[in-house]
Design an enzyme around this catalytic site. Structure first.
Site, PDB file in Angstrom:
ATOM      1  N   ASP A  17      -9.542   4.595  -2.289  1.00 11.79           N
ATOM      2  CA  ASP A  17     -10.170   4.107  -1.806  1.00 11.79           C
ATOM      3  C   ASP A  17     -11.275   3.856  -2.276  1.00 11.79           C
ATOM      4  OD1 ASP A  17      -7.812   2.340  -0.148  1.00 11.79           O
ATOM      5  OD2 ASP A  17      -8.640   3.692   1.503  1.00 11.79           O
ATOM      6  N   ASP A  20       1.045  -0.563   0.205  1.00 13.26           N
ATOM      7  CA  ASP A  20      -0.088  -0.491  -0.269  1.00 13.26           C
ATOM      8  C   ASP A  20       0.833   1.473  -0.404  1.00 13.26           C
ATOM      9  OD1 ASP A  20      -1.758   1.109   0.356  1.00 13.26           O
ATOM     10  OD2 ASP A  20      -2.720   0.340   1.983  1.00 13.26           O
TER      11      ASP A  20
END
Length: 170
Positions: free
Chosen positions: A62, A10
């Site tokens: 996201d 990430d």
């Protein structure tokens, strides 16, 4: 020795390309087939690096809204324009990842039935990773039927290079 099949790194940015290359080389040395996914909102200008050294790349932020529901259409809708430019890069060994599919919890995920169907369609036609972000122990029957639709799954898994058809240019 842990039996890992999937690793996601990430917070990857253009400046992290050397790290991605190092991770990829290290994972290849294990002798295991391990899916390396990269996140978050990667730069399409570096697609050659993402393709060469990973198996999937996040094409946007996201999808969760971090609110009272899993997501909202305002988090999903913009992906229609964004994924069109990424579609041509997906194929065996490397896939677009517009984030998890927040379908499976029925009305509790923040999307209408038509919006949930649109999400599944978009992920399928852009050959995106179809990972669920839902509670798998309590899937909504209607959503499960959408997710199990073989016609949609077949579109997602078609090798377009062999057919000469590109869904993002259709």
């Amino acid at each position: 020795s842990y039996g890992v099949d999937y690793i996601k790194i990430d917070g990857v940015h253009t400046s992290d390309q050397d790290d991605v290359i190092a991770w990829s080389k290290a994972l290849n040395q294990t002798g295991r087939t391990i899916h390396l996914g990269l996140s978050n909102t990667l730069d399409i200008n570096n697609i050659k690096t993402w393709q060469q050294y990973s198996n999937s790349w996040r094409t946007g932020g996201d999808i969760e809204c971090y609110c009272s529901t899993l997501t909202t259409w305002s988090n999903v809708g913009p992906r229609w324009a964004n994924l069109a430019q990424w579609g041509q890069y997906a194929g065996p060994g490397g896939w677009n990842d517009p984030d998890s599919i927040e379908v499976g919890n029925g009305d509790h995920n923040g999307l209408t039935v038509n919006e949930r169907q649109s999400v599944i369609t978009l992920w399928a036609i852009t050959r995106s990773v179809m990972m669920l972000g839902s509670d798998l122990t309590n899937l909504d029957a209607g959503d499960l039927n959408m997710l199990k639709n073989a016609e949609v799954t077949n579109v997602n898994q078609t090798d377009y290079a062999s057919t000469g058809w590109n869904p993002t240019n259709a």
